[in-house]
Write a protein that holds these residues in place. Sequence first.
Motif, PDB file in Angstrom:
ATOM      1  N   CYS A   1       0.844  -1.175  -0.135  1.00 48.72           N
ATOM      2  CA  CYS A   1      -0.071   0.036  -0.141  1.00 48.72           C
ATOM      3  C   CYS A   1       0.924   1.276   0.099  1.00 48.72           C
ATOM      4  O   CYS A   1       0.569   2.394  -0.241  1.00 48.72           O
TER       5      CYS A   1
ATOM      6  N   PRO B   1       2.387   4.738   1.029  1.00 52.57           N
ATOM      7  CA  PRO B   1       2.147   5.532   2.115  1.00 52.57           C
ATOM      8  C   PRO B   1       0.436   5.846   2.056  1.00 52.57           C
ATOM      9  O   PRO B   1      -0.086   6.768   2.733  1.00 52.57           O
ATOM     10  N   GLY B   2      -0.434   4.869   1.338  1.00 50.55           N
ATOM     11  CA  GLY B   2      -1.764   4.999   1.573  1.00 50.55           C
ATOM     12  C   GLY B   2      -2.298   5.916   0.310  1.00 50.55           C
ATOM     13  O   GLY B   2      -3.601   6.509   0.615  1.00 50.55           O
TER      14      GLY B   2
ATOM     15  N   PHE C   1      -6.005   4.957  -0.375  1.00 52.99           N
ATOM     16  CA  PHE C   1      -6.923   4.744   0.699  1.00 52.99           C
ATOM     17  C   PHE C   1      -8.053   5.921   0.449  1.00 52.99           C
ATOM     18  O   PHE C   1      -9.443   5.378   0.758  1.00 52.99           O
TER      19      PHE C   1
ATOM     20  N   ALA D   1       1.441   5.682   6.180  1.00 52.33           N
ATOM     21  CA  ALA D   1      -0.095   5.253   5.711  1.00 52.33           C
ATOM     22  C   ALA D   1      -0.880   5.420   7.137  1.00 52.33           C
ATOM     23  O   ALA D   1      -1.859   5.977   6.844  1.00 52.33           O
TER      24      ALA D   1
ATOM     25  N   ARG E   1      -1.652   9.025   7.560  1.00 51.14           N
ATOM     26  CA  ARG E   1      -2.738   9.484   6.813  1.00 51.14           C
ATOM     27  C   ARG E   1      -4.023   9.087   7.394  1.00 51.14           C
ATOM     28  O   ARG E   1      -4.985   9.758   7.257  1.00 51.14           O
TER      29      ARG E   1
ATOM     30  N   VAL F   1      -3.804  -0.609   8.581  1.00 56.87           N
ATOM     31  CA  VAL F   1      -2.668  -0.570   8.256  1.00 56.87           C
ATOM     32  C   VAL F   1      -1.631  -1.579   8.836  1.00 56.87           C
ATOM     33  O   VAL F   1      -1.405  -1.344  10.053  1.00 56.87           O
TER      34      VAL F   1
END
Length: 231
Positions: A70, A72-73, A76, A102, A105, A116
């Motif tokens: 994923c 740093p997201g 999302f 992530a 965030r 996460v």
Amino acid sequence: MVTDRRDGNSPPSGSSTDDDHIAHLERSRTVWDRWSDWYEMSERDLEPMREAAIDRLDLRPGDRVLEIGCGPGVNFERIRHEIGPAGELVAVDYSPEMVEKARERVETHGWENVEVRRADATTAEFDEPFDGALATLSLSVMPDIRRATQTVSQSLVPDGTFVVFDIGTIPDGPARVLNPLIRRFLRWYANWNPDGDVVASLEAVFDNCTIVDTYMADTTYTVVCEKRKSA
């Protein structure tokens, strides 16, 4: 919740390539920890391609989604917009720095239905099945692409969808002479797995896989895979 019998840090037991697996994971950790502060450029430039890949999941409110690698997201917000507060997103990455960003965030946005976890996607296990799964620019850097693909397949409901947006070498034409340089660059930049084959791995595990979009002289592509319904 996602669990991992080996805490996300070791390859499948009994593998003859355990040392290679561990070495690849550690290179990935180093590389992606290094790039974690510079991912905004990739996030911005590749956004249309990632958005198009997410569209292919055809998500609905209340769906459970798995994202492997994923970063740093960056996906999302879009995924959560599709699944709503009643859905759930579980995301995994091996880089501690990426996982931290992530989680930041998630915390910043107050997303209570996004989890996460730091884990090796080739060995991670999950308590409940997912309606869909996503991997953007991550499957090709896994130490064992086939095993990561099997992990996803085993984690999906019957008729679940796995969408992969990834990068590779030039497939045909005279420009293929550039492939050795591309391989070296991807290996340096992203710890790309030169021995893996994303499309072949997907086709070996899933019942139906189709390349639906290609970009940049076919070096980047989106594949949609469907898991067979129960009999």
